[in-house]
Enzyme design. Structure first.
Site, PDB file in Angstrom:
ATOM      1  N   LYS A  58      16.264  -9.714  68.984  1.00 40.04           N
ATOM      2  CA  LYS A  58      16.123 -10.727  67.932  1.00 40.04           C
ATOM      3  C   LYS A  58      14.651 -10.998  67.624  1.00 40.04           C
ATOM      4  O   LYS A  58      14.282 -11.326  66.492  1.00 40.04           O
ATOM      5  CB  LYS A  58      16.843 -12.019  68.326  1.00 40.04           C
ATOM      6  N   GLY A 122      22.954  -5.723  95.625  1.00 40.88           N
ATOM      7  CA  GLY A 122      24.063  -6.299  96.379  1.00 40.88           C
ATOM      8  C   GLY A 122      25.205  -5.309  96.524  1.00 40.88           C
ATOM      9  O   GLY A 122      25.552  -4.612  95.563  1.00 40.88           O
ATOM     10  N   GLY A 191      25.644   6.282  66.469  1.00 46.68           N
ATOM     11  CA  GLY A 191      26.452   5.091  66.743  1.00 46.68           C
ATOM     12  C   GLY A 191      26.148   3.970  65.772  1.00 46.68           C
ATOM     13  O   GLY A 191      25.035   3.436  65.769  1.00 46.68           O
ATOM     14  N   VAL A 194      27.059  -2.490  66.753  1.00 48.24           N
ATOM     15  CA  VAL A 194      26.146  -3.628  66.598  1.00 48.24           C
ATOM     16  C   VAL A 194      24.709  -3.230  66.947  1.00 48.24           C
ATOM     17  O   VAL A 194      23.768  -3.485  66.184  1.00 48.24           O
ATOM     18  CB  VAL A 194      26.598  -4.788  67.517  1.00 48.24           C
ATOM     19  N   ILE A 195      24.544  -2.591  68.115  1.00 43.45           N
ATOM     20  CA  ILE A 195      23.183  -2.296  68.586  1.00 43.45           C
ATOM     21  C   ILE A 195      22.512  -1.260  67.689  1.00 43.45           C
ATOM     22  O   ILE A 195      21.341  -1.405  67.314  1.00 43.45           O
ATOM     23  CB  ILE A 195      23.227  -1.844  70.070  1.00 43.45           C
ATOM     24  N   SER A 280      23.211   4.960  70.651  1.00 40.43           N
ATOM     25  CA  SER A 280      23.815   3.622  70.856  1.00 40.43           C
ATOM     26  C   SER A 280      25.323   3.765  70.665  1.00 40.43           C
ATOM     27  O   SER A 280      25.865   3.396  69.627  1.00 40.43           O
ATOM     28  CB  SER A 280      23.217   2.614  69.884  1.00 40.43           C
ATOM     29  N   ALA A 331      26.970 -12.000  75.205  1.00 41.70           N
ATOM     30  CA  ALA A 331      26.327 -12.882  76.173  1.00 41.70           C
ATOM     31  C   ALA A 331      27.042 -14.231  76.271  1.00 41.70           C
ATOM     32  O   ALA A 331      27.243 -14.768  77.360  1.00 41.70           O
ATOM     33  CB  ALA A 331      24.871 -13.084  75.786  1.00 41.70           C
ATOM     34  N   HIS A 455      23.727 -31.215  51.209  1.00 46.69           N
ATOM     35  CA  HIS A 455      23.373 -30.480  49.996  1.00 46.69           C
ATOM     36  C   HIS A 455      21.869 -30.533  49.771  1.00 46.69           C
ATOM     37  O   HIS A 455      21.282 -31.594  49.907  1.00 46.69           O
ATOM     38  CB  HIS A 455      24.081 -31.103  48.783  1.00 46.69           C
TER      39      HIS A 455
HETATM   40  C1  FAD Z   1      20.083  -4.256  72.394  1.00 46.39           C
HETATM   41  C2  FAD Z   1      21.143  -5.266  72.733  1.00 46.39           C
HETATM   42  C3  FAD Z   1      21.284  -6.404  71.953  1.00 46.39           C
HETATM   43  C4  FAD Z   1      22.255  -7.339  72.258  1.00 46.39           C
HETATM   44  N1  FAD Z   1      22.354  -8.442  71.466  1.00 46.39           N
HETATM   45  C5  FAD Z   1      23.300  -9.369  71.734  1.00 46.39           C
HETATM   46  C6  FAD Z   1      23.387 -10.551  70.954  1.00 46.39           C
HETATM   47  O1  FAD Z   1      22.624 -10.756  70.023  1.00 46.39           O
HETATM   48  N2  FAD Z   1      24.332 -11.465  71.272  1.00 46.39           N
HETATM   49  C7  FAD Z   1      25.205 -11.258  72.314  1.00 46.39           C
HETATM   50  O2  FAD Z   1      26.063 -12.117  72.557  1.00 46.39           O
HETATM   51  N3  FAD Z   1      25.137 -10.159  73.077  1.00 46.39           N
HETATM   52  C8  FAD Z   1      24.200  -9.206  72.824  1.00 46.39           C
HETATM   53  N4  FAD Z   1      24.101  -8.107  73.626  1.00 46.39           N
HETATM   54  C9  FAD Z   1      25.055  -7.963  74.750  1.00 46.39           C
HETATM   55  C10 FAD Z   1      24.612  -8.834  75.939  1.00 46.39           C
HETATM   56  O3  FAD Z   1      23.316  -8.466  76.325  1.00 46.39           O
HETATM   57  C11 FAD Z   1      25.578  -8.662  77.097  1.00 46.39           C
HETATM   58  O4  FAD Z   1      26.896  -8.933  76.663  1.00 46.39           O
HETATM   59  C12 FAD Z   1      25.226  -9.607  78.237  1.00 46.39           C
HETATM   60  O5  FAD Z   1      23.929  -9.361  78.720  1.00 46.39           O
HETATM   61  C13 FAD Z   1      26.228  -9.473  79.388  1.00 46.39           C
HETATM   62  O6  FAD Z   1      25.874 -10.358  80.385  1.00 46.39           O
HETATM   63  P1  FAD Z   1      26.236 -10.099  81.917  1.00 46.39           P
HETATM   64  O7  FAD Z   1      25.742 -11.287  82.646  1.00 46.39           O
HETATM   65  O8  FAD Z   1      27.669  -9.744  82.027  1.00 46.39           O
HETATM   66  O9  FAD Z   1      25.440  -8.788  82.348  1.00 46.39           O
HETATM   67  P2  FAD Z   1      23.933  -8.293  82.200  1.00 46.39           P
HETATM   68  O10 FAD Z   1      23.163  -9.093  81.244  1.00 46.39           O
HETATM   69  O11 FAD Z   1      24.024  -6.823  81.985  1.00 46.39           O
HETATM   70  O12 FAD Z   1      23.309  -8.593  83.640  1.00 46.39           O
HETATM   71  C14 FAD Z   1      23.775  -7.989  84.790  1.00 46.39           C
HETATM   72  C15 FAD Z   1      22.706  -8.053  85.848  1.00 46.39           C
HETATM   73  O13 FAD Z   1      23.264  -7.628  87.102  1.00 46.39           O
HETATM   74  C16 FAD Z   1      22.300  -6.889  87.810  1.00 46.39           C
HETATM   75  N5  FAD Z   1      22.997  -6.041  88.774  1.00 46.39           N
HETATM   76  C17 FAD Z   1      23.917  -5.073  88.509  1.00 46.39           C
HETATM   77  N6  FAD Z   1      24.404  -4.556  89.658  1.00 46.39           N
HETATM   78  C18 FAD Z   1      23.763  -5.208  90.667  1.00 46.39           C
HETATM   79  C19 FAD Z   1      23.840  -5.128  92.069  1.00 46.39           C
HETATM   80  N7  FAD Z   1      24.724  -4.316  92.679  1.00 46.39           N
HETATM   81  N8  FAD Z   1      23.025  -5.909  92.802  1.00 46.39           N
HETATM   82  C20 FAD Z   1      22.144  -6.768  92.201  1.00 46.39           C
HETATM   83  N9  FAD Z   1      22.054  -6.894  90.869  1.00 46.39           N
HETATM   84  C21 FAD Z   1      22.856  -6.139  90.108  1.00 46.39           C
HETATM   85  C22 FAD Z   1      21.563  -6.123  86.738  1.00 46.39           C
HETATM   86  O14 FAD Z   1      20.262  -5.762  87.220  1.00 46.39           O
HETATM   87  C23 FAD Z   1      21.515  -7.137  85.603  1.00 46.39           C
HETATM   88  O15 FAD Z   1      20.344  -7.893  85.655  1.00 46.39           O
HETATM   89  C24 FAD Z   1      23.118  -7.147  73.363  1.00 46.39           C
HETATM   90  C25 FAD Z   1      22.963  -6.023  74.176  1.00 46.39           C
HETATM   91  C26 FAD Z   1      21.990  -5.093  73.868  1.00 46.39           C
HETATM   92  C27 FAD Z   1      21.838  -3.896  74.765  1.00 46.39           C
END
Ligand code: FAD
Length: 476
Positions: A58, A122, A191, A194-195, A280, A331, A455
């Site tokens: 963003k 982990g 692709g 969205v991305i 993507s 997110a 408005h």
């Molecule tokens: C370019 C891009 C743009 C995006 N834009 C949007 C948007 O505008 N709005 C929106 O809603 N979503 C957006 N998304 C999607 C959004 O980023 C994800 O849906 C969101 O981050 C998911 O959250 P999460 O907590 O499930 O996982 P993640 O954010 O992926 O976090 C998971 C974390 O777990 C950690 N991890 C994994 N395995 C282990 C382990 N075994 N031990 C320790 N740590 C570990 C990783 O290092 C990571 O930091 C976008 C994604 C991308 C790639």
């Protein structure tokens, strides 16, 4: 003796860090395991969203929009500027600064809420009467902690195409595409999700000639067809060259960049030459080396951790949320699941209505929706009524020079209950929030039609679209 916590969260993305904060607010002892490192090798909280997803994308969308406005649209306001120049490294530094501020903010929130950040990877090692054992390794000494409750929030990573190595310079996934050090002359994107659309838009606005190759025959298949059609029209006008129904063949690096062989939707062999390529094609859940089998869990055939409607796995006291489980990879969906699971652990009974999770694509115009599409409702055999109102008939949209698109509302033909709201317009990401509230409260169109809207504002189009369903829009 191993350290014990009421709740251990694995992963500090928007799902995990929010779950950790809510559990701490509820008086639990909480640890969060996170291993993410930025390119400088520093450990960071925030996951994909803050480091290489929502936030940096963003930031670049905003910078590229400013650039395009200055270069192309200020003249419409009678403002002439000449010699508009782009400093890519400054633009990237601004983005990195925002990411740094946000990730540091989570470190502060962890300290404030007394959440222990266990740095490293982990992995489950077993379970006993005391709880689940998780080994944390990779940063300093390996330790094993015991958790009464576990929240798996390990997120997802970019899916790559077999045989197409991503080096994040010439061939990039989201991480590389957020950090190109110069504007490619010709950019290929595989692709049209969205991305791909968001990152393709960033580099197009900055001057790249962008071609998007999509395997599916339909554009934005998850969106309402009216929105998808309007989006295709707008993107074409902007110069995004989108090819649907293609089959990707060999991808080679060449002296000048990348060459992509593909078959087009008419079955003809084609070759696309580009300086850079963004891949993507979706995201894969992260369960590598997580030791799921040590506690009797396994990922499903698509790699997701199976959970019920309340994010519980089949192992008692072990939950999974966010991108690593079913549902949209968004997110705010991850965050809501994080809050809900922390409250379930606390003995509360929260509920998430997945039908009320909004979807947003941050292109220009933005695209956002909540609830069901017209094609979904028709397939279900629902009796519906629909209405649409154009941004072009809204004074504020004209005033800010962003009058493309429309709002479409769908309601039950008999009860008037709102079933879906679809927006393609400037600031659709904010406009949709009203529809989410309305749908959470099971509102009828009549409710939105009777609410006083400021408005002049874009939000008036929400009311007009609600009125348009019963053919009583006031300004059309
Ligand atoms: C370019 C891009 C743009 C995006 N834009 C949007 C948007 O505008 N709005 C929106 O809603 N979503 C957006 N998304 C999607 C959004 O980023 C994800 O849906 C969101 O981050 C998911 O959250 P999460 O907590 O499930 O996982 P993640 O954010 O992926 O976090 C998971 C974390 O777990 C950690 N991890 C994994 N395995 C282990 C382990 N075994 N031990 C320790 N740590 C570990 C990783 O290092 C990571 O930091 C976008 C994604 C991308 C790639």
């Amino acid at each position: 003796m191993s350290k014990e916590f009421d709740v251990v969260v694995i992963g500090a993305g928007p799902g995990g860090y929010i779950a950790a904060i809510r559990a701490a607010q509820l008086g639990k002892t909480v640890a969060c395991i996170e291993k993410w490192k930025n390119p400088a090798g520093q450990l960071k909280l925030g996951g994909t969203c803050l480091n290489v997803g929502c936030i940096p994308s963003k930031a670049l969308l905003a910078s590229s929009e400013e650039f395009e406005n200055a270069a192309k649209h200020l003249g419409d306001h009678g403002i002439s500027v000449s010699d508009v120049k782009l400093d890519v490294s400054k633009m990237l530094a601004r983005k990195d600064g925002i990411v740094e501020k946000m990730t540091k903010g989570i470190e502060f929130l962890f300290r404030k809420n007394k959440i222990a950040w266990l740095k490293g990877h982990g992995k489950f090692t077993g379970k006993n009467a005391a709880g689940v054992q998780i080994e944390v390794s990779g940063e300093g000494e390996t330790e094993v902690v015991t958790a009464k409750n576990v929240i798996i929030a390990t997120g997802s990573k970019a899916r790559h195409l077999p045989g197409i190595p991503v080096d994040n310079k010439l061939i990039a996934d989201n991480e590389g595409a957020l950090s190109f050090d110069s504007v490619p002359k010709k950019l290929a994107v595989i692709g049209a999700g969205v991305i791909g659309l968001e990152l393709g838009s960033v580099w197009r606005r900055l001057g790249a000639d962008v071609t998007v190759l999509e395997a599916l025959p339909q554009f934005l298949g998850a969106a309402d067809e009216a929105l998808a059609k309007e989006a295709a029209k707008q993107f074409k006008k902007q110069g995004l060259d989108i090819h649907l129904g293609v089959k990707i063949g060999e991808v080679k690096t060449t002296a000048n960049g990348v060459s992509i062989a593909y078959t087009d939707n008419a079955g003809n062999a084609q070759e696309l030459e580009a300086d850079r390529l963004i891949v993507s094609i979706g995201r894969v859940p992260n369960t590598d080396n997580l030791g799921l089998d040590a506690i009797g869990l396994a990922a499903d055939e698509r790699g997701f951790i199976p959970v019920d409607d309340h994010c519980a796995t089949k192992v008692p006291n072990v939950y999974a949320i966010g991108d690593v489980v079913r549902g949209p990879m968004l997110a705010h969906k991850a965050e809501d699941e994080g809050v809900a699971v922390a409250e379930i652990i606390d003995g509360q009974k929260p509920h998430i209505d997945y039908n009320c999770v909004p979807w947003v694509i941050y292109t220009e115009p933005e695209i956002a929706w909540v609830g069901k599409t017209e094609q979904q409702l028709k397939a279900e055999g629902r009796e519906i009524k629909t209405g649409q109102f154009p941004m072009m008939a809204n004074g504020r949209a004209l005033g800010i020079g962003r009058a493309e698109g429309f709002v479409k509302m769908i309601a039950d033909a008999k009860t008037d209950e709102i079933l879906g709201v679809h927006v393609i317009a400037a600031d659709a990401s904010d406009l949709i929030a009203e529809a989410v509230v309305a749908m959470e409260f099971k509102a009828a169109l009549e409710d939105i039609g009777r609410i006083c809207h400021p408005h002049p504002s874009l939000s008036e189009v929400m009311r007009e679209a609600a009125l348009a369903v019963d053919k009583r829009a006031l300004n059309m």
